[in-house]
Design a protein around this motif. Structure first.
Motif, PDB file in Angstrom:
ATOM      1  N   SER A  10      -1.019  12.001 -11.259  1.00 45.22           N
ATOM      2  CA  SER A  10      -0.388  10.799 -11.824  1.00 45.22           C
ATOM      3  C   SER A  10       0.331  10.066 -10.697  1.00 45.22           C
ATOM      4  O   SER A  10       1.548  10.182 -10.542  1.00 45.22           O
ATOM      5  CB  SER A  10       0.583  11.177 -12.942  1.00 45.22           C
ATOM      6  N   PRO A  11      -0.400   9.323  -9.882  1.00 43.23           N
ATOM      7  CA  PRO A  11       0.202   8.662  -8.728  1.00 43.23           C
ATOM      8  C   PRO A  11       1.242   7.615  -9.100  1.00 43.23           C
ATOM      9  O   PRO A  11       2.113   7.293  -8.296  1.00 43.23           O
ATOM     10  CB  PRO A  11      -1.003   8.025  -8.020  1.00 43.23           C
ATOM     11  N   PHE A  12       1.187   7.061 -10.318  1.00 39.33           N
ATOM     12  CA  PHE A  12       2.168   6.040 -10.684  1.00 39.33           C
ATOM     13  C   PHE A  12       3.564   6.630 -10.803  1.00 39.33           C
ATOM     14  O   PHE A  12       4.562   5.917 -10.663  1.00 39.33           O
ATOM     15  CB  PHE A  12       1.765   5.340 -11.985  1.00 39.33           C
ATOM     16  N   THR A  13       3.665   7.945 -11.075  1.00 39.22           N
ATOM     17  CA  THR A  13       4.988   8.572 -11.120  1.00 39.22           C
ATOM     18  C   THR A  13       5.612   8.559  -9.727  1.00 39.22           C
ATOM     19  O   THR A  13       6.798   8.233  -9.566  1.00 39.22           O
ATOM     20  CB  THR A  13       4.877  10.016 -11.635  1.00 39.22           C
ATOM     21  N   THR A  14       4.815   8.900  -8.736  1.00 37.42           N
ATOM     22  CA  THR A  14       5.313   8.852  -7.355  1.00 37.42           C
ATOM     23  C   THR A  14       5.663   7.430  -6.951  1.00 37.42           C
ATOM     24  O   THR A  14       6.688   7.184  -6.302  1.00 37.42           O
ATOM     25  CB  THR A  14       4.256   9.431  -6.409  1.00 37.42           C
ATOM     26  N   GLN A  15       4.835   6.474  -7.332  1.00 32.67           N
ATOM     27  CA  GLN A  15       5.111   5.079  -7.005  1.00 32.67           C
ATOM     28  C   GLN A  15       6.422   4.615  -7.648  1.00 32.67           C
ATOM     29  O   GLN A  15       7.238   3.941  -7.010  1.00 32.67           O
ATOM     30  CB  GLN A  15       3.954   4.207  -7.481  1.00 32.67           C
ATOM     31  N   SER A  16       6.648   4.976  -8.899  1.00 35.40           N
ATOM     32  CA  SER A  16       7.885   4.591  -9.571  1.00 35.40           C
ATOM     33  C   SER A  16       9.093   5.238  -8.905  1.00 35.40           C
ATOM     34  O   SER A  16      10.149   4.605  -8.766  1.00 35.40           O
ATOM     35  CB  SER A  16       7.824   5.001 -11.048  1.00 35.40           C
ATOM     36  N   LEU A  17       8.932   6.505  -8.490  1.00 37.73           N
ATOM     37  CA  LEU A  17      10.039   7.187  -7.818  1.00 37.73           C
ATOM     38  C   LEU A  17      10.346   6.530  -6.476  1.00 37.73           C
ATOM     39  O   LEU A  17      11.521   6.361  -6.113  1.00 37.73           O
ATOM     40  CB  LEU A  17       9.675   8.659  -7.631  1.00 37.73           C
ATOM     41  N   ARG A  18       9.305   6.137  -5.738  1.00 37.83           N
ATOM     42  CA  ARG A  18       9.515   5.430  -4.463  1.00 37.83           C
ATOM     43  C   ARG A  18      10.287   4.129  -4.683  1.00 37.83           C
ATOM     44  O   ARG A  18      11.251   3.820  -3.970  1.00 37.83           O
ATOM     45  CB  ARG A  18       8.171   5.130  -3.796  1.00 37.83           C
ATOM     46  N   ASN A  19       9.865   3.354  -5.690  1.00 37.71           N
ATOM     47  CA  ASN A  19      10.536   2.083  -5.960  1.00 37.71           C
ATOM     48  C   ASN A  19      11.994   2.297  -6.346  1.00 37.71           C
ATOM     49  O   ASN A  19      12.881   1.528  -5.935  1.00 37.71           O
ATOM     50  CB  ASN A  19       9.805   1.331  -7.076  1.00 37.71           C
ATOM     51  N   LEU A  20      12.251   3.326  -7.146  1.00 34.51           N
ATOM     52  CA  LEU A  20      13.624   3.607  -7.559  1.00 34.51           C
ATOM     53  C   LEU A  20      14.489   3.983  -6.357  1.00 34.51           C
ATOM     54  O   LEU A  20      15.619   3.490  -6.202  1.00 34.51           O
ATOM     55  CB  LEU A  20      13.628   4.734  -8.598  1.00 34.51           C
TER      56      LEU A  20
END
Length: 376
Positions: A64-74
């Protein structure tokens, strides 16, 4: 001795008390229970966020790469920079969808409950906390901000060998008072024509709408209300906001006798549940109820020759066929049979729910069932 009620009819009689009462014994209901002020309703909100603090039951970030992307943005917003090429592998974070309902007349600063659901492969959200997430309406505007600790009723556990046990749904939870309202909705009472409010009936019915107009005219004077159609009644009201609230409070507590619904039989083919309305009647008809059971038993016989003989062993199939027909019973519906008579007749033959559905469909095809037959 008559057999017990089939469970479908037993559920019907328990769920609808007074259904077999004498005709005309209809209850008086409030307008509040029959209709609502047009425009006064809840509004759905939806959002996206991250749940953190999980005990290794979060998303598998490789899937689920979008979880990592969301964490990076946060983390970027918080001033934490992750070096390029570094892909955090954290299993205590889960990407979630958040939804709630914004009730009418909610004001900024009030709180509402929210529901949080995993949208990836998190095993459980138990013990997690939702980080600040905006909740948007259908118009794209932010109406509330959600954050808080989750209450999860489910339980999930997994072993290293792949064995897993799950109780209820641990991938979803709620946060009581978990969102703060940031934006108020437009005043629903102030919308529409000045000096008028509209009542939207929950179940459109010409008789109910007409009787509602009569009740409103009796309370506020002749011509105070008018029925626009079977589902909408318009009432004259004060224009002052305070007086309008008192007026609506008086309107919704007026009582009237609602119109009876159409004769209808509702059948749930999956569960076998049958609900028969009180106005259902049957024209003269005779019904035969019975069943045929066919049993086939396959066996193998071995024919063994005598010892030291030149014969050969032969294997022959043996089939036993048995037909059992239960005693068919016929019962008579006289003209205008009521619900009570229908229940008693079917109860006497001990029809199961499946047989009952077949009987009702046959009566409908024969033109003897004076009702709509609805299969859900």
């Amino acid at each position: 001795m008559p057999r017990p009620f089939p469970h479908a009819f037993l559920a019907l009689l328990l769920a609808v008390p007074g259904l077999l009462a004498a005709p005309g014994a209809l209850a008086v209901e409030r307008i509040k229970d029959l209709a609502q002020v047009e425009g006064v309703r809840g509004n759905p909100l939806v959002g996206y966020g991250l749940v953190v603090g999980l005990s290794g039951t979060g998303d598998r970030t490789s899937q689920s790469p979008f979880t990592t992307q969301s964490l990076r943005n946060l983390l970027d917003e918080l001033g934490v920079t992750i070096p390029p090429g570094v892909n955090p592998q954290v299993q205590n974070v889960a990407a979630v969808a958040i939804h709630a309902e914004l009730p009418p007349f909610a004001r900024p600063g009030q709180t509402i409950d929210v529901t949080v659901s995993s949208i990836s492969n998190a095993v459980s959200l138990r013990g997690g906390a939702l980080l600040m997430a905006p909740l948007r309406g259908a118009d794209g505007q932010v109406y509330a901000i959600a954050q808080g600790n989750l209450v999860v009723g489910g339980l999930g556990a997994e072993g290293r060998d792949g064995s897993r046990i799950t109780v209820n749904v641990p991938s979803s939870g709620r946060i009581p008072n978990g969102a703060i309202v940031e934006r108020a909705l437009p005043d629903a009472l102030a919308q529409g024509a000045p000096g008028q409010i509209r009542l939207a009936l929950h179940r459109p019915d010409f008789t109910t709408a007409s009787r509602m107009v009569e009740a409103l005219d009796a309370a506020f004077g002749e011509g105070a209300a008018s029925a626009l159609d079977a589902g909408t009644v318009q009432v004259r009201s004060p224009t002052d906001p305070g007086a309008r609230v008192a007026f609506v409070a008086r309107v919704e507590n007026l009582t009237l006798q609602a119109g009876e619904g159409p004769a209808r039989v509702v059948v749930n083919a999956r569960t076998g549940t049958v609900v028969i309305g009180g106005n259902v009647q049957v024209r003269p008809a005779a019904v035969s109820h019975g069943s045929l059971t066919v049993t086939i038993i396959e066996d193998v016989l071995v024919d063994q020759p005598p010892p030291f003989s030149p014969g050969e062993t032969v294997v022959a199939p043996d089939t036993a066929l048995e037909v059992v027909e239960e005693g068919s019973r016929m019962f008579l519906f006289r003209g205008g049979a009521s619900l009570e008579q229908i229940v008693r007749a079917v109860n006497e033959v001990g029809a199961a729910p499946g047989d009952l559905i077949a009987i009702l469909e046959a009566l409908k095809q024969a033109g003897a069932l004076r009702a709509e037959l609805e299969v859900i």
